[in-house]
Design an enzyme around this catalytic site. Structure first.
Site, PDB file in Angstrom:
ATOM      1  N   LYS A 285     -31.541  18.201  21.037  1.00 50.75           N
ATOM      2  CA  LYS A 285     -30.732  17.611  19.974  1.00 50.75           C
ATOM      3  C   LYS A 285     -31.186  18.127  18.605  1.00 50.75           C
ATOM      4  O   LYS A 285     -30.372  18.316  17.701  1.00 50.75           O
ATOM      5  CB  LYS A 285     -30.803  16.090  20.035  1.00 50.75           C
ATOM      6  N   CYS A 406     -30.580   7.418  26.813  1.00 51.71           N
ATOM      7  CA  CYS A 406     -29.932   7.882  28.041  1.00 51.71           C
ATOM      8  C   CYS A 406     -30.079   6.788  29.096  1.00 51.71           C
ATOM      9  O   CYS A 406     -30.692   6.974  30.141  1.00 51.71           O
ATOM     10  CB  CYS A 406     -30.550   9.191  28.525  1.00 51.71           C
TER      11      CYS A 406
END
Length: 468
Positions: A285, A406
């Site tokens: 990311k 997640c």
């Protein structure tokens, strides 16, 4: 599809065990005894034994399928073994699990699955245990998969959670957590669990400013569904692609890409020059955000507490820890995100991709469902709250924080955001859905929960907060 017989002799005679099954056994056993990560252990085992092509595909399915369905197979084996499973030698139990998956979950003839499992047991545990393996797997092979599931699973009507736990091979507490996150719908819970048991495709990111999706498509990938930087590789090794080898692209689920894109798309008031990734490891990311920041003349600071993960972040960003990086990168530092090493209200955009149980990526990490425990959720919740508090402290008034995990577990998602917002009046939730244009079925908001069965991504959660 039986793999080629091994040409490696043992003890002066030809081994009866092929290299594909040996590789699968060593990975499954490493997971059982050393908490190894299956994806890393399998790649190493295939390289060591030079297993390639169809044999590598066989070993991969045997490994992942055995790990994925372990809980269900243990219920079946418990009815075929004359003693508690925890009294079996771990090596023998792992051979039985591998054999059961071949009998019930793969297109391997029962006689071949039993015979090769007996050979494997003899090799790793000795002649005595091999007789036990022969007897047990013959009992397993007397019924097909559906008959066994009907035998070991409780009735759906009387115990839907218990039924789904066996039929879809998830611990009961995970089944219940999914149901809670899906507003109590058992039907959709079943769909989410089933999606976890489908192998996930390899998704790539073309890092902005470094790579192009067109290059990945020309190498055999398909364009992604939602992210303009995504490409899906249906076949082959992603690390064999030139763009990946040269750092122009990397492996990253499209859900993870969407989290970073949403932070970059959220409106901020005033300047937009300093971005922060508070938990940057392993760097995917951060690399995406750095590319987006460079396009706007902004710079990203990537923070990671663990040194070995910080080195992965620096590699992804093309810099060294503690050193000013290339365009779009303010730097990469080793620091504890819960104890900021910078002045408060410094950044315009902050990402908190918090450590979590990883229940949203069980299709990629099949062993994780049996490795995690409910007690870990509470411990992680405290860390997640501390990180989000630090992120809100770090962003300036008018700036935006993205909190992501997640995991769909409510204790790791909405309850973390609720816990922070109830203790301070200088931050507010904003609707995350407008920052994800083109992504369907995002619910009532303001937060977003992605799902494999709805979106084809990992089950990423996203909340956006603005500092007042």
């Amino acid at each position: 599809m039986a793999p080629a017989r091994s040409r490696r002799p043992q003890g002066g005679r030809r081994s009866g065990v092929d290299d594909a099954r040996l590789a699968a056994y060593h990975v499954v056993h490493a997971v059982s005894t050393r908490d190894a990560y299956a994806n890393l252990a399998l790649a190493a085992a295939l390289r060591e034994r030079e297993v390639t092509g169809r044999d590598a595909a066989f070993a991969t399915e045997l490994t992942h399928g055995t790990l994925r369905w372990r809980g269900t197979y243990d219920e079946i084996l418990a009815r075929c073994v004359d003693r508690p499973l925890d009294r079996l030698d771990t090596a023998v139990l792992d051979v039985l699990r591998l054999g059961t998956h071949q009998v019930l979950g793969m297109r391997v003839p029962a006689h071949a699955a039993v015979a090769t499992s007996v050979d494997l047991a003899r090799r790793v545990a000795g002649r005595g245990p091999s007789a036990l393996v022969n007897a047990v797997l013959r009992r397993v092979a007397r019924r097909d998969r559906e008959d066994w599931l009907a035998e070991v699973a409780p009735s759906y009507d009387s115990d839907p959670a218990g039924h789904l736990a066996i039929v879809h091979a998830h611990p009961r507490w995970v089944v219940e957590a999914f149901r809670d996150a899906l507003a109590g719908s058992w039907a959709e819970t079943a769909a989410a669990l089933a999606a976890d048991n489908e192998p996930a495709p390899v998704t790539l990111t073309a890092w902005p400013g470094r790579g192009e999706v067109a290059e990945l498509v020309s190498a055999g990938a398909d364009p992604g569904r939602y992210s303009p930087y995504a490409a899906v590789l249906r076949h082959g090794d992603p690390h064999g692609l030139t763009a990946v080898q040269q750092g122009r692209a990397g492996v990253q689920d499209e859900g993870s890409q969407l989290v970073a894109l949403a932070l970059a798309a959220a409106p901020v008031e005033g300047r937009d020059t300093r971005w922060l990734d508070l938990c940057a490891g392993p760097g995917g990311k951060a690399a995406l955000l750095a590319g987006l920041a460079a396009e706007r003349g902004a710079r990203l600071l990537a923070v990671e507490r663990q040194p070995h993960r910080a080195s992965l972040v620096a590699r992804a960003l093309g810099c060294r820890p503690g050193v000013l990086g290339p365009s779009g990168v303010l730097g990469s530092v080793i620091a504890d995100g819960t104890r900021p090493a910078w002045r408060a209200a410094t950044f315009d955009r902050v990402l908190v991709d918090a450590p979590c149980t990883g229940l949203g990526a069980l299709r990629r990490r099949p062993e994780a469902r049996w490795r995690r425990s409910p007690g870990e959720v509470g411990e992680l919740h405290e860390l997640q709250v501390a990180l989000l508090q630090a992120a809100v402290d770090s962003v300036r008034p008018g700036g935006v924080v993205a909190y992501a995990t997640c995991s769909p577990h409510l204790t790791e998602t909405r309850q973390v955001v609720d816990a922070v917002l109830t203790t301070r009046d200088d931050a507010e939730r904003i609707d995350a859905r407008p920052s994800l244009p083109g992504v369907p079925d995002l619910g009532d908001g303001p937060d977003v929960q992605l799902w494999p069965h709805r979106h084809g991504t990992d089950a990423m959660y996203l909340a956006l907060l603005r500092r007042r």
